[in-house]
Design an enzyme around this catalytic site. Structure first.
Site, PDB file in Angstrom:
ATOM      1  N   GLU A   1      -2.876  10.353  -0.439  1.00 31.86           N
ATOM      2  CA  GLU A   1      -4.073   9.500  -0.449  1.00 31.86           C
ATOM      3  C   GLU A   1      -4.451   9.058   0.952  1.00 31.86           C
ATOM      4  OE1 GLU A   1      -6.404   5.787  -0.504  1.00 31.86           O
ATOM      5  OE2 GLU A   1      -4.363   6.071   0.255  1.00 31.86           O
TER       6      GLU A   1
ATOM      7  N   ASP B   1       0.835  -1.201   0.000  1.00 31.58           N
ATOM      8  CA  ASP B   1       0.000   0.000   0.000  1.00 31.58           C
ATOM      9  C   ASP B   1       0.871   1.253   0.000  1.00 31.58           C
ATOM     10  OD1 ASP B   1      -2.258   1.598   0.116  1.00 31.58           O
ATOM     11  OD2 ASP B   1      -2.551   1.333   2.266  1.00 31.58           O
TER      12      ASP B   1
END
Length: 535
Positions: free
Chosen positions: A121, A90
């Site tokens: 993000e 991630d």
């Protein structure tokens, strides 16, 4: 050719906690420049650049994911075929995978490819919001957004509501608390009611969840706290407004609510043939609306993201060459050096494919059906040349377990009067053979289980070819009184592909001819042992 694992390790080794992405952005920009892309660094916020890489053509397909990670930074470490480290899944492993995918497409002559890597993000999607205003956004037709979905195509993702609850008190000496009012006590009372509130559910997205991620307040133990706050993230399955109403009802003016970001749940486009899922997390997609139709998928599991053991498996498979009617004559030249070959073609071509693979010592996974008339010849080729072949009518793990269920059912019905077995199978209109190889395998299993032998009456098969059906097989035992129906439904071809890859890993280093159903237990046992070692 880009080394996927080395690139992923290099990316993980560069710290890039949200707000500190500049170094990794410069690294990616330099890397893509060296690959021949036109690269642009543009700030989403001061000192926080996004990276956009394009070719000479307008970007019609854009791969995108994020450069930032959650804290703390942990460097890359590889053990037992697994890459560990912050951002492994991630999303730095995905950054590397997208770059390699783009390079492969360019090598195959596909142009109009773009790469967009954004900041923030994990916090407020500042990077995606800035990218949405980029003038090239309108050129894009498809946006492939990368998040860890276990390489399944997401049909939807939950929304998100981020907020802070703030309470105020009256400070006092902790020995005389009656002269003050604790902001922490007030906040705890509010949080109890928030946790016990009844939140919405949705048939597709599931339940609304509330996470109290940060609690802070007070200055020291001997002072009644004057201020306290809690940071919450609510995963939405409905629009924002109903959840805000429920939250405000639970808080009842006992705390100030500072709403930070709000993103509704999102239904996404899908592509036939991909295994799909609904994800509970939120992505940058709602903030990249100008970049064409979004698709969401990527390697790795979200269950590993943000954890102390964040990881991604490096045991993927690199496709060295794809054979079609145009280049199959070059198999003897192109096959050497590959670990394994996988064949899903046409029955008449199987012996030649087996012979080519055996001649150059490359093990073969054979998934083509309806070639069993040549089985004796194929065995002679493989065994005579010291080759290796694993074959099956269907490599789906579910189908092979379905075989066993049907076999046991047939044994139970053996000798029971009044029940007639039959098989129904349905596939997409482009499937050439009918009945399917799986249906024929089920027919043989039933004949054995029912004790009919080769000379006995065959179980009837009905075949349908229509539309885009991945594959459905029904086995029924019908009587005047009732019917027992066993069904296997393939939602995509992903299950068959996954089984073929398991077989490919297993066959390397072996010799001989192996039916997939006969070696399935061994394959699954080895995979389970490998997973135990990783964990």
């Amino acid at each position: 050719m880009t080394d996927l694992v080395s690139l992923a390790c290099d990316l993980v080794d560069v710290p890039s906690v949200s707000g500190e992405e500049a170094q990794v952005a410069r690294f990616v920009a330099s890397y893509l420049t060296d690959l021949g892309y036109h690269v642009e660094l543009f700030d989403a916020a001061p000192g926080r650049p996004n990276v956009l890489a394009t070719t000479d053509r307008p970007p019609r397909i854009v791969f995108s994911t994020h450069l930032d990670t959650v804290p703390p930074h942990t460097p890359a470490r590889i053990a037992d075929g697994v890459l560990y480290g912050r951002g492994a899944c991630d999303a730095k492993g995905i950054v590397a995978a997208q770059i390699v995918a783009a390079e492969r497409l360019r090598a195959e002559g596909v142009d109009g490819i773009g790469l967009l890597f954004v900041v923030d993000e994990e916090m407020g999607s500042v990077g995606a919001r800035a990218a949405n205003a980029h003038p090239l956004a309108g050129e894009c037709l498809w946006l492939i957004d990368g998040e860890p979905t276990d390489n399944r195509l997401a049909t939807g993702c939950k929304g998100s509501l981020r907020l802070t609850l703030c309470t105020a008190g009256v400070p006092a000496h902790s020995a005389y608390p009656e002269h003050g009012r604790s902001a922490i006590d007030a906040l705890l009372d509010v949080l109890v009611d928030v946790r016990h509130a009844t939140w919405p559910n949705d048939p597709m997205f599931g339940e609304t969840t509330v996470n109290i991620g940060v609690i802070a307040g007070g200055t020291r133990p001997n002072v009644v706290a004057a201020e306290a706050r809690a940071d919450l993230q609510i995963r939405l399955v409905t629009e924002v407004a109903p959840v805000q109403t429920l939250l405000e009802r639970a808080v009842r003016d006992r705390a100030r609510i500072d709403y930070l970001t709000a993103v509704p749940p999102l239904r996404l486009a899908t592509v036939p043939g991909f295994e799909s899922c609904v994800v509970r997390f939120t992505t940058d997609i709602p903030h990249l609306t100008n970049w064409g139709t979004p698709l969401l998928l990527g390697p790795g599991s979200i269950l590993d993201a943000h954890s102390a053991h964040e990881r991604i498996s490096e045991s993927g498979h690199e496709v060295g060459v794809i054979f079609t009617s145009a280049n199959v004559g070059e198999a003897l030249r192109l096959l050497p050096g590959h670990a394994v070959a996988i064949d899903f073609s046409v029955p008449g071509a199987v012996p030649a494919h087996v012979e080519a693979a055996a001649a150059v010592g490359v093990p073969l996974v054979e998934g083509t059906t309806a070639w069993q008339g040549d089985e004796a010849r194929v065995r002679t080729i493989v065994e005579g040349g010291g080759g290796a072949l694993v074959y099956g009518a269907n490599f789906s793990i579910g189908v092979n377990l379905f075989y066993r269920i049907v076999s046991r059912a047939a044994e139970l019905f053996r000798g029971v009067a009044g029940y007639d077995p039959f098989i129904e199978e349905a596939h997409h209109a482009r499937k050439r053979d009918a009945p399917s190889g799986t249906a024929l395998a089920l027919q043989a299993i039933l004949s054995r289980g029912l004790g009919r032998g080769e000379e006995g009456p065959r179980v009837p098969i009905a075949s349908t070819r229509a539309g885009h059906i991945p594959g459905t097989h029904r086995v029924a035992f019908d009587s005047a009184a009732d019917q027992i129906l066993l069904v296997h439904t393939a939602r995509s071809r992903a299950g068959c592909a996954a089984g073929a890859l398991l077989a490919a890993r297993w066959i390397v280093g072996r010799r001989g001819v192996f039916p997939f159903a006969d070696v399935l237990d061994d394959i699954l046992a080895l995979e389970l042992e490998k997973e135990r070692k990783v964990r």
